[in-house]
Design an enzyme around this catalytic site. Structure first.
Site, PDB file in Angstrom:
ATOM      1  CB  CYS A 118     -56.839 -22.439  23.100  1.00 39.23           C
ATOM      2  SG  CYS A 118     -57.121 -21.442  24.591  1.00 39.23           S
ATOM      3  CG  ASN A 173     -42.651  -0.466  46.876  1.00 39.28           C
ATOM      4  OD1 ASN A 173     -43.869  -0.624  46.753  1.00 39.28           O
ATOM      5  ND2 ASN A 173     -41.880  -1.335  47.499  1.00 39.28           N
ATOM      6  CB  CYS A 213     -57.181  -7.436  39.157  1.00 40.77           C
ATOM      7  SG  CYS A 213     -55.736  -7.240  40.218  1.00 40.77           S
TER       8      CYS A 213
END
Length: 450
Positions: free
Chosen positions: A173, A353, A400
């Site tokens: 890999c 949160n 992302c």
């Protein structure tokens, strides 16, 4: 992100269509590295082809407005086509673009990011910065599935095929850090000799600054002889070994707590904690964020979705004070531990949160000069209005998911901020995944007038 093994990943099987071959000329790459062609007015997405190439392809899926196809025969190759170094490429689902020059991959991802930002915000951007490292030997973390093949009486260790549950047995890999790739064969040999070989789930490999480690997920309690075999392996190979009997528990069988370095600091982490996969890009990303924020010694800075302090602690080296807010309790504790480890007393971590109403939180009432946020793929819709109320001079948004970055950008733009810079982060070369970061500035005079 690269399609490396995840035990919870759902795989969708596309409905088969009758075999039909077409000859197409590829115009461009989509954000995921698929070739984009047109045939009889319909868009055709083709895996494994590059812009400018003419190819014979076979349809695999047909929709009203687009089709998917696979490459049957390449008629005219692109000068940007290269020989993939990985022997498992095209079978393994981890990488999708090793056949393309890295400059083509990066320019395609950058163009996709710019199109997304322009479409969602209406702002024509002239260019995006590129943050990239080496295209191979970059990945310091990977999870490999384990499966005992009863008929052949052998252990398979590897990644899933694209759009399939089938496992590709990995012998090499090249995107892995060399220290991890070198472990593949000896690790397979070791695990194959365990009495529990039929009851192993997966193995995670992590390259820490103080050496490689592995986390073995086993489905039944291990026999003492198996544990001793793993200790012997750890000592021979110079690795740390952790055992994971379930999704929550973790026991160190051999070795020490892993650490990584960023901006001259040393951060400890649990083997299951999130750290950026690409160390070289992470170093550049943190440096770019610090530069864009233009951190001054008198600044108060807020870091949202802060994790264990990847940005928070480098910011605290330069600013008067920093507040980090994170939704995972264990990461908050690790952030506090890392602040103590690096003798940084001007940083405070809160557990919260950030998808909930944050207006009543103690940190939310404080004033901040600058804000950095690095949310998960879902973005930061729950805190964008709060950010505008805090009215920082600069905001750096690390993302992302370009879609949620573009969506959340509109809240800042509507509040009088301007998009000053965008960067594409090639965190995962040879995959269709890109990360990005954006700098937003607020004109002081405009803010006072509002």
């Amino acid at each position: 992100m690269a399609q490396f093994y995840s035990p919870n990943r759902r795989v969708t099987t596309r409905k088969a269509v009758p075999a039909k071959n077409l000859t197409v000329t590829v115009a461009s790459l989509d954000p995921f590295g698929q070739g984009v062609a047109r045939h009889e007015g319909k868009t055709v997405f083709v895996t494994g082809v590059l812009p400018g190439e003419q190819a014979e392809v076979q349809l695999t899926e047909e929709k009203r407005q687009f089709s998917h196809a696979k490459l049957k025969r390449l008629l005219t190759p692109s000068p940007q086509r290269v020989e993939p170094p990985c022997p498992h490429f095209t079978r393994c689902g981890g990488c999708q673009q090793q056949h393309a020059e890295i400059t083509l991959q990066q320019s395609s991802k950058t163009a996709a990011l710019m199109r997304m930002m322009t479409r969602e915000t209406g702002i024509e951007l002239s260019a995006a910065s590129l943050i990239a490292g080496t295209p191979y030997a970059y990945r310091r973390r990977a999870r490999l599935a384990l499966y005992f093949q009863a008929k052949e009486q052998r252990l398979l260790m590897g990644y899933r095929q694209s759009n399939s549950h089938d496992l590709v047995d990995i012998k090499a890999c090249p995107v892995l850090r060399p220290e991890l790739e070198a472990l593949l064969q000896p690790l397979r040999d070791c695990l194959s000799q365990l009495s529990a070989v039929k009851r192993l789930g997966h193995v995670e490999l992590v390259q820490a600054e103080n050496g490689p480690l592995l986390v073995l997920r086993h489905l039944d309690p291990l026999h003492p002889a198996d544990e001793q075999a793993l200790r012997d392996f750890a000592q021979r190979q110079g690795v740390s070994v952790y055992l994971a009997p379930d999704a929550e528990s973790l026991t160190c069988l051999h070795g020490e707590e892993p650490v990584y370095h960023v901006a001259g600091l040393t951060l400890a982490f649990s083997p299951r904690d999130f750290i950026q996969v690409n160390d070289a890009v992470n170093q550049q990303m943190v440096a770019q964020a610090l530069a864009w924020l233009d951190v001054q010694s008198q600044d108060r800075i807020l870091d949202l979705f802060c994790g264990m302090g990847n940005f928070t602690l480098p910011l605290a080296q330069r600013a008067a004070s920093v507040v980090g807010v994170e939704g995972v309790t264990a990461l908050v504790e690790k952030g506090r531990e890392n602040a103590r480890r690096n003798a940084l007393s001007n940083v405070t971590f809160f557990h919260q949160n950030l998808e909930d109403d944050v207006t009543q939180q103690p940190w939310a009432a404080q004033g901040f000069d600058k804000i950095l946020l690095d949310p998960a793929r879902a973005g930061a819709a729950g805190v964008m209005e709060q950010i505008t109320r805090l009215a920082p001079k600069r905001v750096v948004y690390v993302s992302c998911n370009a879609t949620t970055l573009a969506r959340d950008s509109k809240v800042l733009l509507a509040a009088g901020y301007r998009l000053a810079n965008v960067a594409m982060l090639d965190m995962f070369p040879h995959t269709g995944h890109l990360e990005s970061m954006a700098l937003f500035l607020h004109d002081t005079g405009m803010r006072k007038a509002q």
